[in-house]
Design a protein around this motif. Structure first.
Motif, short mmCIF file in Angstrom:
data_model
loop_
_atom_site.label_atom_id
_atom_site.label_comp_id
_atom_site.label_asym_id
_atom_site.label_seq_id
_atom_site.Cartn_x
_atom_site.Cartn_y
_atom_site.Cartn_z
N ILE A 189 50.94 33.69 38.18
CA ILE A 189 49.69 33.11 38.65
C ILE A 189 49.90 31.70 39.16
CG2 ILE A 189 47.40 32.34 37.89
CD1 ILE A 189 47.23 34.81 36.18
N SER A 190 50.77 30.93 38.51
CA SER A 190 51.09 29.59 39.00
C SER A 190 51.70 29.65 40.39
CB SER A 190 52.06 28.89 38.04
OG SER A 190 51.48 28.68 36.79
N SER A 191 52.55 30.64 40.61
CA SER A 191 53.17 30.80 41.92
C SER A 191 52.13 31.12 42.99
CB SER A 191 54.23 31.90 41.86
OG SER A 191 54.84 32.10 43.12
N LEU A 222 41.35 34.81 47.27
CA LEU A 222 42.73 34.53 47.66
C LEU A 222 43.70 34.80 46.52
CD1 LEU A 222 42.20 31.19 49.63
CD2 LEU A 222 42.62 33.47 50.56
N LEU A 223 43.21 34.69 45.28
CA LEU A 223 44.06 34.90 44.12
C LEU A 223 44.11 36.37 43.70
CD1 LEU A 223 45.80 33.25 42.14
CD2 LEU A 223 43.78 33.02 40.68
N LEU A 227 46.40 38.24 40.90
CA LEU A 227 45.83 38.77 39.66
C LEU A 227 46.20 40.23 39.49
CD1 LEU A 227 42.27 37.15 39.73
CD2 LEU A 227 44.24 36.45 38.36
N ALA A 228 46.12 41.00 40.58
CA ALA A 228 46.47 42.41 40.50
C ALA A 228 47.93 42.60 40.14
CB ALA A 228 46.16 43.10 41.84
N THR A 229 48.82 41.86 40.81
CA THR A 229 50.24 41.97 40.53
C THR A 229 50.55 41.56 39.09
OG1 THR A 229 50.76 41.50 42.84
CG2 THR A 229 52.53 41.22 41.24
N THR A 230 49.93 40.48 38.64
CA THR A 230 50.18 40.00 37.28
C THR A 230 49.68 40.99 36.25
OG1 THR A 230 49.94 37.73 38.07
CG2 THR A 230 49.78 38.08 35.70
N LEU A 300 38.24 43.72 46.78
CA LEU A 300 37.93 42.30 46.66
C LEU A 300 38.56 41.47 47.78
CD1 LEU A 300 36.52 40.25 44.80
CD2 LEU A 300 38.69 39.94 43.62
N TYR A 301 39.73 41.90 48.24
CA TYR A 301 40.46 41.11 49.23
C TYR A 301 41.16 42.04 50.18
CZ TYR A 301 43.76 37.74 51.19
OH TYR A 301 44.50 36.96 52.03
N LYS A 302 40.92 41.89 51.50
CA LYS A 302 41.48 42.79 52.50
C LYS A 302 42.47 42.11 53.42
CE LYS A 302 37.27 45.57 52.52
NZ LYS A 302 37.85 46.65 51.73
#
Length: 309
Positions: A189-191, A222-223, A227-230, A300-302
């Motif tokens: 998430i920091s990255s 944008l995050l 968030l999904a990857t984490t 949420l993000y496209k």
């Protein structure tokens, strides 16, 4: 006259190489050979070998559960002792992944700014990566066991009358997974946060957006890829838990996770087909959860995945 055919062959070879290069086929592909061999030897072949074992049930399994070559799958779904391990594992993996993501977001936000002791705090947060799950479990037994430092302190100061059961149960495994999984969530998430342009948040502030509005309308979309990857990473790490469930959990009860059931079939019952079936079903459950998370991210993000993670 003999030189003409040779030149034609050279031109033909050059033309063929040119046509192949236009299709992305050149000698550079040879560099992929070691990677392909590695993937086949360590992933593809073992996967299909294990998948083949699942349709080779033992005679005892066929006799007890029926189902022919699919007797292992019938046993998996009809045997409550095995099938309940799916929900037990989910009860651990989902809350752990969700907690790590939610806890890592505010910590990562705080550590975006410069302040004294920032590097020391970052080092403390990622230190559990170097410990591993076994040392983390051992530390929990020493610190939070019935005779551990924490319980002795609570009893001595009179806060509790008898030691609190914090290990050898669900709580112990949950704490172990949080400790070992949080550093990965924090780093990822920091990255991603470092890849979000601060000017976007500053522009929203100039337009009068509150902190919540900036987070909801600017930062969160944008995050979302991060968030999904984490969540996926921490979920997979928690879902495949084995050492923690065995060392600081109740292996036959509240922490009877799927990995333990696969080990029990493999190491205790010497039933390799059943162990492979449980492993395959672990992969299926993980893929279902991953698909749902990616679907949430898509709604949420496209845009393209942002950040540096």
């Amino acid at each position: 006259m003999s030189a003409a055919p040779g030149r034609r062959r050279e031109r033909g070879s050059a033309s063929l190489r040119h046509r192949l290069a236009e299709r992305g086929i050149d000698t550079g592909l040879l560099l992929l050979v070691p990677a392909v061999v590695f993937a086949v030897a360590l992933f593809i072949y073992p996967f299909f070998y294990g998948l083949g074992l699942t349709v080779q049930p033992t005679a005892l399994t066929q006799q007890r559960w029926g189902g022919g070559i699919f007797a292992n799958y019938v046993a998996f779904f009809r045997d409550p002792f095995i099938f309940d391990s799916v929900w037990i594992t989910m009860r651990l993996a989902l809350p752990v992944a969700l907690f790590n993501v939610l806890a890592a977001v505010p910590v990562a936000f705080k550590l975006r700014h410069r302040f004294r002791g920032k590097r020391f705090l970052q080092t403390l947060l990622v230190l559990p990566i170097a410990l591993g799950t076994v040392l983390t479990a051992q530390g929990l037994l020493i610190f939070a066991g019935r005779q551990g430092w924490l319980n002795r302190f609570l009893v001595d100061v009179g806060l509790v009358g008898e030691p609190v059961q914090l290990v050898m149960n669900y709580t112990g495994v949950f704490l172990s997974l949080v400790i070992s999984g949080f550093p990965f969530a924090f780093l990822l998430i920091s990255s991603y946060l470092s890849g979000i342009d601060p000017a976007l948040e500053a522009a929203a502030t100039t337009l009068g957006a509150s902190w919540f509005q900036r987070f909801r309308r600017v930062i969160l979309p944008l995050l979302a890829p991060g968030l999904a990857t984490t969540f996926i990473l921490t979920f997979v790490l928690a879902f495949s838990v084995f050492p923690s469930a065995r060392l600081v959990g109740d292996a036959g009860g509240s922490t009877r996770v799927m990995a333990l059931m696969a080990y029990r079939a493999f190491g205790e019952q010497i039933d390799y087909p059943m162990a492979s079936t449980i492993a395959v079903m672990m992969g299926v459950v993980e893929l279902v959860v991953i698909a749902l998370v990616l679907l949430w991210r898509a709604t949420l993000y496209k845009g393209t995945t942002g950040g540096k993670g």
